[in-house]
Scaffold this motif. Structure first.
Motif, PDB file in Angstrom:
ATOM      1  N   ARG A  10       0.742  -1.364  -0.050  1.00  0.00           N
ATOM      2  CA  ARG A  10      -0.060   0.008   0.005  1.00  0.00           C
ATOM      3  C   ARG A  10       0.809   1.155  -0.200  1.00  0.00           C
ATOM      4  N   LEU A  11       2.012   1.259   0.732  1.00  0.00           N
ATOM      5  CA  LEU A  11       2.910   2.457   0.732  1.00  0.00           C
ATOM      6  C   LEU A  11       3.383   2.432  -0.764  1.00  0.00           C
ATOM      7  N   ILE A  12       3.876   1.618  -1.148  1.00  0.00           N
ATOM      8  CA  ILE A  12       4.480   1.682  -2.509  1.00  0.00           C
ATOM      9  C   ILE A  12       3.433   2.343  -3.545  1.00  0.00           C
ATOM     10  N   ASP A  17       8.017   3.419  -4.848  1.00  0.00           N
ATOM     11  CA  ASP A  17       9.110   2.544  -4.366  1.00  0.00           C
ATOM     12  C   ASP A  17      10.256   3.307  -3.839  1.00  0.00           C
ATOM     13  N   VAL A  18      10.270   4.214  -2.762  1.00  0.00           N
ATOM     14  CA  VAL A  18      11.199   5.167  -2.495  1.00  0.00           C
ATOM     15  C   VAL A  18      12.710   4.453  -2.063  1.00  0.00           C
ATOM     16  N   PRO A  19      12.777   3.262  -1.432  1.00  0.00           N
ATOM     17  CA  PRO A  19      13.973   2.576  -1.224  1.00  0.00           C
ATOM     18  C   PRO A  19      14.420   2.307  -2.628  1.00  0.00           C
ATOM     19  N   ALA A  20      13.863   1.905  -3.689  1.00  0.00           N
ATOM     20  CA  ALA A  20      14.476   1.539  -4.883  1.00  0.00           C
ATOM     21  C   ALA A  20      15.016   2.796  -5.811  1.00  0.00           C
ATOM     22  N   GLN A  21      14.233   3.897  -5.399  1.00  0.00           N
ATOM     23  CA  GLN A  21      14.544   5.168  -6.199  1.00  0.00           C
ATOM     24  C   GLN A  21      15.894   5.699  -5.345  1.00  0.00           C
TER      25      GLN A  21
END
Length: 68
Positions: A10-12, A17-21
């Motif tokens: 849900r956050l994604i 996807d903040v960690p991937a960015q």
């Protein structure tokens, strides 16, 4: 890592996807720094691995005013 987590999914969906960015941006910056920090070499001039001037060396600056 969080493959079976509905909260993470849900956050994604909401924020991306903040960690991937962040990981992609860190890799991009690292590649750019490698290019910038690479010592300049003339084409065709190959120095042996242990020769002076090959690579970067860190030096410490003493506290106080810098010499002119």
């Amino acid at each position: 890592m969080f493959q079976d987590s509905p909260i993470y999914d849900r956050l994604i969906a909401e924020c991306g996807d903040v960690p991937a960015q962040v990981r992609r941006e860190a890799e991009r910056v690292s590649r750019e720094l490698e290019l910038v920090m690479r010592p300049l070499q003339s084409p065709g001039l190959d120095r042996p691995a242990g020769s002076p001037g090959n690579g970067w060396h860190r030096t410490a600056l003493l506290p106080g005013p810098r010499p002119a």
